[in-house]
Scaffold this motif. Structure first.
Motif, PDB file in Angstrom:
ATOM      1  N   ALA A   1      56.289 -18.862  46.799  1.00  0.00           N
ATOM      2  CA  ALA A   1      57.768 -19.087  46.317  1.00  0.00           C
ATOM      3  C   ALA A   1      57.849 -18.182  44.994  1.00  0.00           C
ATOM      4  O   ALA A   1      57.014 -18.302  44.171  1.00  0.00           O
ATOM      5  CB  ALA A   1      57.839 -20.263  45.958  1.00  0.00           C
ATOM      6  N   ILE A   2      58.874 -17.445  45.151  1.00  0.00           N
ATOM      7  CA  ILE A   2      59.294 -16.623  43.854  1.00  0.00           C
ATOM      8  C   ILE A   2      60.690 -17.153  43.221  1.00  0.00           C
ATOM      9  O   ILE A   2      61.635 -17.526  44.128  1.00  0.00           O
ATOM     10  CB  ILE A   2      59.654 -15.141  44.418  1.00  0.00           C
ATOM     11  N   GLU A   3      60.268 -17.840  42.148  1.00  0.00           N
ATOM     12  CA  GLU A   3      61.469 -18.483  41.402  1.00  0.00           C
ATOM     13  C   GLU A   3      62.198 -18.005  40.149  1.00  0.00           C
ATOM     14  O   GLU A   3      61.110 -17.247  39.290  1.00  0.00           O
ATOM     15  CB  GLU A   3      61.277 -20.008  41.190  1.00  0.00           C
ATOM     16  N   TYR A   4      63.307 -17.940  40.010  1.00  0.00           N
ATOM     17  CA  TYR A   4      63.834 -17.623  38.734  1.00  0.00           C
ATOM     18  C   TYR A   4      64.304 -18.824  37.959  1.00  0.00           C
ATOM     19  O   TYR A   4      65.226 -19.429  38.496  1.00  0.00           O
ATOM     20  CB  TYR A   4      65.038 -16.625  38.764  1.00  0.00           C
ATOM     21  N   ARG A   5      63.684 -19.020  37.056  1.00  0.00           N
ATOM     22  CA  ARG A   5      64.108 -19.990  36.093  1.00  0.00           C
ATOM     23  C   ARG A   5      64.834 -19.805  34.767  1.00  0.00           C
ATOM     24  O   ARG A   5      64.273 -19.566  33.802  1.00  0.00           O
ATOM     25  CB  ARG A   5      62.922 -20.983  35.826  1.00  0.00           C
ATOM     26  N   GLY A   6      66.025 -19.380  34.829  1.00  0.00           N
ATOM     27  CA  GLY A   6      66.775 -19.268  33.650  1.00  0.00           C
ATOM     28  C   GLY A   6      68.312 -19.277  33.786  1.00  0.00           C
ATOM     29  O   GLY A   6      68.657 -19.896  34.755  1.00  0.00           O
TER      30      GLY A   6
ATOM     31  N   TYR B 287      71.095 -13.803  35.691  1.00  0.00           N
ATOM     32  CA  TYR B 287      70.585 -13.336  36.978  1.00  0.00           C
ATOM     33  C   TYR B 287      71.343 -12.440  37.769  1.00  0.00           C
ATOM     34  O   TYR B 287      71.073 -11.445  38.025  1.00  0.00           O
ATOM     35  CB  TYR B 287      69.771 -14.569  37.757  1.00  0.00           C
ATOM     36  N   VAL B 288      72.710 -12.977  38.073  1.00  0.00           N
ATOM     37  CA  VAL B 288      73.674 -12.280  38.684  1.00  0.00           C
ATOM     38  C   VAL B 288      73.892 -10.922  38.189  1.00  0.00           C
ATOM     39  O   VAL B 288      74.051  -9.694  38.625  1.00  0.00           O
ATOM     40  CB  VAL B 288      74.897 -13.080  39.102  1.00  0.00           C
TER      41      VAL B 288
ATOM     42  N   ARG C 274      72.705 -11.975  48.828  1.00  0.00           N
ATOM     43  CA  ARG C 274      72.225 -12.756  49.817  1.00  0.00           C
ATOM     44  C   ARG C 274      70.916 -12.357  50.250  1.00  0.00           C
ATOM     45  O   ARG C 274      70.000 -13.345  50.671  1.00  0.00           O
ATOM     46  CB  ARG C 274      73.314 -12.571  50.917  1.00  0.00           C
ATOM     47  N   ALA C 275      70.534 -11.000  50.356  1.00  0.00           N
ATOM     48  CA  ALA C 275      69.272 -10.539  50.802  1.00  0.00           C
ATOM     49  C   ALA C 275      68.251 -11.227  49.917  1.00  0.00           C
ATOM     50  O   ALA C 275      67.175 -11.894  50.312  1.00  0.00           O
ATOM     51  CB  ALA C 275      69.138  -9.261  51.187  1.00  0.00           C
ATOM     52  N   LEU C 276      68.338 -10.916  48.270  1.00  0.00           N
ATOM     53  CA  LEU C 276      67.349 -11.527  47.485  1.00  0.00           C
ATOM     54  C   LEU C 276      67.329 -12.860  47.556  1.00  0.00           C
ATOM     55  O   LEU C 276      66.222 -13.459  47.197  1.00  0.00           O
ATOM     56  CB  LEU C 276      67.906 -10.876  46.200  1.00  0.00           C
ATOM     57  N   SER C 277      68.192 -13.572  48.019  1.00  0.00           N
ATOM     58  CA  SER C 277      68.303 -15.284  47.884  1.00  0.00           C
ATOM     59  C   SER C 277      67.123 -15.619  49.011  1.00  0.00           C
ATOM     60  O   SER C 277      66.731 -16.678  48.985  1.00  0.00           O
ATOM     61  CB  SER C 277      69.515 -15.784  48.093  1.00  0.00           C
ATOM     62  N   THR C 278      66.807 -14.935  49.969  1.00  0.00           N
ATOM     63  CA  THR C 278      65.858 -15.226  51.095  1.00  0.00           C
ATOM     64  C   THR C 278      64.423 -15.075  50.457  1.00  0.00           C
ATOM     65  O   THR C 278      63.652 -15.618  51.025  1.00  0.00           O
ATOM     66  CB  THR C 278      66.179 -14.378  52.311  1.00  0.00           C
ATOM     67  N   VAL C 279      64.476 -14.475  49.327  1.00  0.00           N
ATOM     68  CA  VAL C 279      63.118 -14.197  48.851  1.00  0.00           C
ATOM     69  C   VAL C 279      63.028 -14.894  47.539  1.00  0.00           C
ATOM     70  O   VAL C 279      61.810 -15.315  47.202  1.00  0.00           O
ATOM     71  CB  VAL C 279      62.869 -12.573  48.361  1.00  0.00           C
ATOM     72  N   ILE C 280      64.131 -15.006  46.590  1.00  0.00           N
ATOM     73  CA  ILE C 280      63.738 -15.572  45.166  1.00  0.00           C
ATOM     74  C   ILE C 280      64.830 -16.892  45.124  1.00  0.00           C
ATOM     75  O   ILE C 280      65.971 -16.767  45.457  1.00  0.00           O
ATOM     76  CB  ILE C 280      64.614 -14.469  44.170  1.00  0.00           C
ATOM     77  N   ASP C 281      64.231 -17.746  44.824  1.00  0.00           N
ATOM     78  CA  ASP C 281      64.877 -19.001  44.537  1.00  0.00           C
ATOM     79  C   ASP C 281      65.455 -19.184  42.978  1.00  0.00           C
ATOM     80  O   ASP C 281      64.697 -18.764  42.120  1.00  0.00           O
ATOM     81  CB  ASP C 281      64.266 -20.304  44.879  1.00  0.00           C
TER      82      ASP C 281
ATOM     83  N   SER D 130      72.497 -22.522  45.635  1.00  0.00           N
ATOM     84  CA  SER D 130      72.975 -22.081  47.010  1.00  0.00           C
ATOM     85  C   SER D 130      73.293 -20.481  46.895  1.00  0.00           C
ATOM     86  O   SER D 130      73.746 -20.198  46.042  1.00  0.00           O
ATOM     87  CB  SER D 130      73.953 -22.882  47.654  1.00  0.00           C
ATOM     88  N   VAL D 131      73.219 -20.093  47.818  1.00  0.00           N
ATOM     89  CA  VAL D 131      73.387 -18.749  48.153  1.00  0.00           C
ATOM     90  C   VAL D 131      74.949 -18.456  47.855  1.00  0.00           C
ATOM     91  O   VAL D 131      75.554 -17.349  46.899  1.00  0.00           O
ATOM     92  CB  VAL D 131      73.192 -18.016  49.480  1.00  0.00           C
ATOM     93  N   GLU D 132      75.661 -19.508  48.238  1.00  0.00           N
ATOM     94  CA  GLU D 132      77.172 -19.474  48.265  1.00  0.00           C
ATOM     95  C   GLU D 132      77.575 -19.608  46.509  1.00  0.00           C
ATOM     96  O   GLU D 132      78.724 -18.878  46.147  1.00  0.00           O
ATOM     97  CB  GLU D 132      77.978 -20.480  48.992  1.00  0.00           C
ATOM     98  N   THR D 133      76.760 -20.299  45.871  1.00  0.00           N
ATOM     99  CA  THR D 133      77.007 -20.236  44.470  1.00  0.00           C
ATOM    100  C   THR D 133      76.891 -18.990  43.810  1.00  0.00           C
ATOM    101  O   THR D 133      77.677 -18.362  42.927  1.00  0.00           O
ATOM    102  CB  THR D 133      76.072 -21.374  43.585  1.00  0.00           C
TER     103      THR D 133
END
Length: 93
Positions: free
Chosen positions: A11-16, A21-22, A47-54, A65-68
């Protein structure tokens, strides 16, 4: 014959700050350093990055969520996050 083990990807996570991030993603797209299938399509890139990075919410500790994230992208483009698009990342804390 060699046995192949099924492995769960790490799992790749961005915690910030998710707005930061956007903003970083959009900045890379605007500079032509990040594309989606060769095009500057910010929504599809996010959308594509959200399949790899939480992207983990600092408030709740849960993935956004991706929608957020897409809604943040739209607000960034409309100028609602002016400080972020200008690279004033000190105001993101």
């Amino acid at each position: 014959m060699r046995e192949v083990k099924s492995q769960t990807p790490a799992a790749i996570e961005y915690r910030g700050n998710p707005k930061r991030y956007v903003a970083v993603i959009l900045n890379a797209i605007d500079r032509g350093r990040l594309t989606y299938d060769g095009a500057s399509n910010s929504e599809q890139t996010i959308r594509a990055l959200s399949t790899v990075i939480d992207v983990i919410s600092p408030k709740t500790g849960k993935p956004l969520s991706v929608e957020t994230l897409v809604s943040y992208e739209k607000k960034e483009h409309s100028g609602d996050f002016k400080d972020y698009c200008e690279g004033d990342f000190d105001k993101l804390t």
